[in-house]
Design an enzyme around this catalytic site. Structure first.
Site, PDB file in Angstrom:
ATOM      1  CG  HIS A  37      -2.145  -0.920   0.959  1.00 15.84           C
ATOM      2  ND1 HIS A  37      -2.908  -1.448   1.968  1.00 15.84           N
ATOM      3  CD2 HIS A  37      -2.692  -1.387  -0.193  1.00 15.84           C
ATOM      4  CE1 HIS A  37      -3.869  -2.201   1.457  1.00 15.84           C
ATOM      5  NE2 HIS A  37      -3.755  -2.176   0.155  1.00 15.84           N
ATOM      6  CD  GLU A 122      -2.828  -8.780   7.814  1.00 14.89           C
ATOM      7  OE1 GLU A 122      -2.979  -9.260   8.952  1.00 14.89           O
ATOM      8  OE2 GLU A 122      -2.117  -7.774   7.595  1.00 14.89           O
ATOM      9  CB  SER A 214      -0.509   2.246   4.324  1.00 17.33           C
ATOM     10  OG  SER A 214       0.193   1.608   5.368  1.00 17.33           O
ATOM     11  CB  SER A 258       3.962  -0.298   2.890  1.00 21.04           C
ATOM     12  OG  SER A 258       2.981   0.563   3.425  1.00 21.04           O
TER      13      SER A 258
END
Length: 268
Positions: A37, A122, A214, A258
């Site tokens: 992300h 996820e 994210s 990330s």
């Protein structure tokens, strides 16, 4: 002005591994969804011929597909096998553990609770390994509404807030005779949240760097704001506004798991 970078921030092991695998992949490889992300990293990889697709229906038979760090459900592996795709599996090992824990909870006949964001890839993948039988919650109010049952197993999104999970788990404890808690928040997430909390208590404002989509970056911003510290969530240095920091002497910076080093250094 003094600028302090959090003791733990930026790429975690799982993300670094996924990005490295994507960087080593041959031109024409597709990632199932954005690799991580972070739009800037996704853009760089696309420029090198590794681009995301939304579905395996979008790739040709025999193509190379990279499964991103967020993981996928068992049906995706079956579909990839049927299409004779070459699979590069970059699922984060911590996510793999959460998926397996969910599968085991369901196989034991326990009620499966997943603590995490319902729409996050996820969490969706973990739920799919739990045969889509999970109750998914991310707030204390939702935990209070879960009916009592004899036996319950809980897993948690790897990037979830530790403190919020503790509060939710305490409520779930009252909802069952037996609570099987799988603490699947990864070490890197715990370290980044703790470092952000400690820094936010000593600075005039916090800058949190990472993709707006994210989850773990959003959690970092959340825990900083919970310290009553002015907090700004940005993706790149281009979003910085000097007006935010008038009269301030000390600024703290952290970044999501990330967020690559080069973006962090530009902001610093």
């Amino acid at each position: 002005m003094k600028v302090t970078l959090a003791a733990a921030c930026g790429f975690c092991y799982g993300v670094r591994r996924a990005v490295e695998l994507a960087g080593q992949a041959e031109k024409g490889t597709h990632t199932l969804g954005p690799i991580i992300h972070n739009p800037q990293v996704v853009g760089r990889l696309a420029a090198h011929g590794v681009s995301p697709v939304d579905s395996l229906d979008d790739v040709d038979k025999g193509a190379v597909i990279l499964i991103r760090s967020h993981g996928v459900g068992p049906d995706v592996y079956e579909q990839a096998d049927q299409k004779e795709l070459k699979v590069i599996d970059a699922t984060c090992p911590h996510v793999k553990k959460a998926q397996q824990d969910a599968k085991n909870i369901v196989e034991k006949g326990e009620k499966l609770i997943i603590v995490g964001e319902k729409s996050h890839p996820e969490v969706i993948s973990i739920s799919q390994w739990g045969a889509n039988r999970a109750i998914i919650i991310d707030r204390e109010e939702e935990a209070e509404k879960i009916p009592f049952c004899d036996s319950m197993g809980v897993v948690v999104q790897t990037t979830f807030s530790q403190e919020q999970f503790k509060r939710i788990a305490a409520i779930l404890q009252r909802k069952t005779n037996h609570l099987d808690v799988h603490m699947t928040i990864c070490t890197a997430t715990q370290q980044r949240q703790q470092a952000a909390i400690e820094l936010a208590g000593h600075v005039d404002a916090m800058i949190v760097i990472g993709g707006k989509n994210s989850a773990n970056t959003g959690r970092l911003a959340q825990v900083c704001r919970e310290q009553d510290c002015p907090t700004y969530h940005i993706e790149t240095a281009a979003e910085l506004d000097t007006a935010w920091f008038r009269g301030m002497n000390h600024i703290g910076i952290t970044a999501g798991a990330s967020t690559p080093d080069w973006i962090i250094q530009e902001v610093v």
